[in-house]
Write a protein that holds these residues in place. Structure first.
Motif, PDB file in Angstrom:
ATOM      1  N   GLN A  47       0.827  -1.210   0.000  1.00  0.00           N
ATOM      2  CA  GLN A  47       0.000   0.000   0.000  1.00  0.00           C
ATOM      3  C   GLN A  47       0.860   1.258   0.000  1.00  0.00           C
ATOM      4  O   GLN A  47       0.425   2.312  -0.457  1.00  0.00           O
ATOM      5  CB  GLN A  47      -0.952   0.002   1.201  1.00  0.00           C
ATOM      6  CG  GLN A  47      -1.794  -1.248   1.356  1.00  0.00           C
ATOM      7  CD  GLN A  47      -2.499  -1.650   0.062  1.00  0.00           C
ATOM      8  OE1 GLN A  47      -3.126  -0.827  -0.595  1.00  0.00           O
ATOM      9  NE2 GLN A  47      -2.394  -2.924  -0.310  1.00  0.00           N
ATOM     10  N   SER A  48       2.090   1.135   0.514  1.00  0.00           N
ATOM     11  CA  SER A  48       2.966   2.309   0.594  1.00  0.00           C
ATOM     12  C   SER A  48       3.669   2.619  -0.722  1.00  0.00           C
ATOM     13  O   SER A  48       4.253   3.688  -0.872  1.00  0.00           O
ATOM     14  CB  SER A  48       4.017   2.107   1.692  1.00  0.00           C
ATOM     15  OG  SER A  48       4.933   1.082   1.340  1.00  0.00           O
ATOM     16  N   PHE A  49       3.637   1.665  -1.685  1.00  0.00           N
ATOM     17  CA  PHE A  49       4.315   1.974  -2.953  1.00  0.00           C
ATOM     18  C   PHE A  49       3.530   1.561  -4.189  1.00  0.00           C
ATOM     19  O   PHE A  49       4.083   1.425  -5.284  1.00  0.00           O
ATOM     20  CB  PHE A  49       5.756   1.424  -2.986  1.00  0.00           C
ATOM     21  CG  PHE A  49       5.940  -0.056  -2.843  1.00  0.00           C
ATOM     22  CD1 PHE A  49       6.179  -0.853  -3.947  1.00  0.00           C
ATOM     23  CD2 PHE A  49       5.944  -0.652  -1.594  1.00  0.00           C
ATOM     24  CE1 PHE A  49       6.396  -2.207  -3.821  1.00  0.00           C
ATOM     25  CE2 PHE A  49       6.167  -2.013  -1.454  1.00  0.00           C
ATOM     26  CZ  PHE A  49       6.398  -2.794  -2.568  1.00  0.00           C
ATOM     27  N   ASN A  50       2.211   1.410  -4.044  1.00  0.00           N
ATOM     28  CA  ASN A  50       1.427   1.077  -5.239  1.00  0.00           C
ATOM     29  C   ASN A  50       1.200   2.285  -6.151  1.00  0.00           C
ATOM     30  O   ASN A  50       0.582   2.152  -7.201  1.00  0.00           O
ATOM     31  CB  ASN A  50       0.100   0.412  -4.863  1.00  0.00           C
ATOM     32  CG  ASN A  50      -0.783   1.296  -3.998  1.00  0.00           C
ATOM     33  OD1 ASN A  50      -0.511   2.480  -3.836  1.00  0.00           O
ATOM     34  ND2 ASN A  50      -1.833   0.720  -3.439  1.00  0.00           N
ATOM     35  N   SER A  88       9.088   1.510 -13.430  1.00  0.00           N
ATOM     36  CA  SER A  88       9.492   2.255 -14.628  1.00  0.00           C
ATOM     37  C   SER A  88      10.722   3.139 -14.466  1.00  0.00           C
ATOM     38  O   SER A  88      11.548   3.227 -15.377  1.00  0.00           O
ATOM     39  CB  SER A  88       8.326   3.140 -15.111  1.00  0.00           C
ATOM     40  OG  SER A  88       7.231   2.349 -15.503  1.00  0.00           O
ATOM     41  N   ASN A  89      10.873   3.812 -13.313  1.00  0.00           N
ATOM     42  CA  ASN A  89      11.833   4.907 -13.224  1.00  0.00           C
ATOM     43  C   ASN A  89      12.955   4.665 -12.211  1.00  0.00           C
ATOM     44  O   ASN A  89      12.698   4.211 -11.087  1.00  0.00           O
ATOM     45  CB  ASN A  89      11.102   6.202 -12.862  1.00  0.00           C
ATOM     46  CG  ASN A  89      10.005   6.534 -13.853  1.00  0.00           C
ATOM     47  OD1 ASN A  89      10.180   6.402 -15.064  1.00  0.00           O
ATOM     48  ND2 ASN A  89       8.847   6.944 -13.345  1.00  0.00           N
ATOM     49  N   ALA A  90      14.173   5.018 -12.591  1.00  0.00           N
ATOM     50  CA  ALA A  90      15.340   4.850 -11.722  1.00  0.00           C
ATOM     51  C   ALA A  90      15.213   5.651 -10.434  1.00  0.00           C
ATOM     52  O   ALA A  90      15.771   5.263  -9.397  1.00  0.00           O
ATOM     53  CB  ALA A  90      16.608   5.259 -12.469  1.00  0.00           C
ATOM     54  N   VAL A  91      14.457   6.732 -10.467  1.00  0.00           N
ATOM     55  CA  VAL A  91      14.299   7.567  -9.275  1.00  0.00           C
ATOM     56  C   VAL A  91      13.623   6.801  -8.134  1.00  0.00           C
ATOM     57  O   VAL A  91      13.772   7.151  -6.959  1.00  0.00           O
ATOM     58  CB  VAL A  91      13.499   8.852  -9.619  1.00  0.00           C
ATOM     59  CG1 VAL A  91      12.045   8.501  -9.940  1.00  0.00           C
ATOM     60  CG2 VAL A  91      13.581   9.868  -8.493  1.00  0.00           C
ATOM     61  N   ASP A 131      15.700   3.228  -4.941  1.00  0.00           N
ATOM     62  CA  ASP A 131      15.989   3.109  -3.519  1.00  0.00           C
ATOM     63  C   ASP A 131      14.732   2.788  -2.723  1.00  0.00           C
ATOM     64  O   ASP A 131      14.755   1.957  -1.805  1.00  0.00           O
ATOM     65  CB  ASP A 131      16.640   4.394  -2.990  1.00  0.00           C
ATOM     66  CG  ASP A 131      18.062   4.576  -3.499  1.00  0.00           C
ATOM     67  OD1 ASP A 131      18.659   3.588  -3.989  1.00  0.00           O
ATOM     68  OD2 ASP A 131      18.583   5.697  -3.402  1.00  0.00           O
ATOM     69  N   PHE A 132      13.641   3.429  -3.080  1.00  0.00           N
ATOM     70  CA  PHE A 132      12.382   3.207  -2.359  1.00  0.00           C
ATOM     71  C   PHE A 132      11.926   1.757  -2.497  1.00  0.00           C
ATOM     72  O   PHE A 132      11.564   1.116  -1.519  1.00  0.00           O
ATOM     73  CB  PHE A 132      11.310   4.158  -2.893  1.00  0.00           C
ATOM     74  CG  PHE A 132      10.014   4.079  -2.141  1.00  0.00           C
ATOM     75  CD1 PHE A 132       9.813   4.829  -0.995  1.00  0.00           C
ATOM     76  CD2 PHE A 132       9.002   3.226  -2.563  1.00  0.00           C
ATOM     77  CE1 PHE A 132       8.622   4.742  -0.288  1.00  0.00           C
ATOM     78  CE2 PHE A 132       7.806   3.123  -1.864  1.00  0.00           C
ATOM     79  CZ  PHE A 132       7.614   3.890  -0.720  1.00  0.00           C
ATOM     80  N   ILE A 133      11.966   1.241  -3.732  1.00  0.00           N
ATOM     81  CA  ILE A 133      11.537  -0.130  -3.984  1.00  0.00           C
ATOM     82  C   ILE A 133      12.448  -1.126  -3.267  1.00  0.00           C
ATOM     83  O   ILE A 133      11.984  -2.071  -2.615  1.00  0.00           O
ATOM     84  CB  ILE A 133      11.514  -0.440  -5.493  1.00  0.00           C
ATOM     85  CG1 ILE A 133      10.426   0.384  -6.199  1.00  0.00           C
ATOM     86  CG2 ILE A 133      11.334  -1.929  -5.748  1.00  0.00           C
ATOM     87  CD1 ILE A 133       9.019  -0.089  -5.935  1.00  0.00           C
TER      88      ILE A 133
END
Length: 200
Positions: A49-52, A101-104, A107-109
């Motif tokens: 839920q925190s990264f969907n 999709s994105n390199a930005v 770190d979060f993933i």
């Protein structure tokens, strides 16, 4: 969550695969405890839920069985060089595979996926489901699958490599991955690579 076979999962994943996506594989092995595995799914589902909101996100948690009927066969024929021991009982290979999709968002993933395994590992210890084996093909770069085989098995694999591949072609001919000497072949905290200068 559903019960299905691996070929269906593979076909489903293939439909979403395209060039340019970021990807992470991160794996663990646990005891085959349905209650524990259900709770791991719930941990992953809650954390999701925190990264969907991440663009292009595709998250899959897969459980693959490692029954004792398989590991016992190698035990009966001289042992398993991967360190799979039938006396630990039925096991389950757990895999998180994530695309985005994105390199930005890298770190979060990466942090979120590791938090899922951290919580799962803590629960596994409490429920007696913790296992140390790491499947090499699914391991992340910071994992140590060869180390999970056990020191004696790593020594045997190194001895076979030295005997049958004295020039180290299979250790140096392809970049990346996990090698018997180097990051993925740790033994007591060191690579012991200096004993084999031809593989520098």
């Amino acid at each position: 969550m559903r019960l299905t076979n691996l070929s269906d999962i593979t076909s489903e994943q293939d439909k979403h695969a395209r060039d340019g996506l970021r990807q992470l594989f991160l794996t663990r092995t646990y005891g085959n405890d349905p209650d524990f595995l259900t709770q791991v799914f719930q941990i992953a589902n809650t954390t999701l839920q925190s990264f969907n909101h991440i663009p292009g996100l595709i998250y899959v948690l897969v459980y693959q069985p490692l029954p004792s009927s398989i590991t016992s066969r190698s035990a009966n024929s001289g042992g398993n060089p991967l360190g799979l021991d039938p006396t630990t009982g039925p096991q389950v290979l757990a895999l998180q595979t994530i695309q985005w999709s994105n390199a930005v968002d890298d770190d979060f993933i990466n942090d979120a996926a590791r938090k899922i395994w951290k919580k799962a590992d803590e629960l596994a210890v409490k429920m007696g489901a913790k296992r140390d084996w790491i499947y090499l093909n699914y391991a992340a770069p910071d994992q140590d699958p060869l180390g999970s085989y056990g020191e004696e098995n790593v020594r045997k694999l190194r001895a076979a490599s030295t005997k049958y591949d004295p020039k180290g072609l299979f250790q140096t001919g392809v970049p990346g991955g996990f090698k018997l000497w180097g990051k993925g072949g740790k033994l007591n905290g060191t690579s012991e690579r200096k004993q084999h200068p031809e593989r520098q």
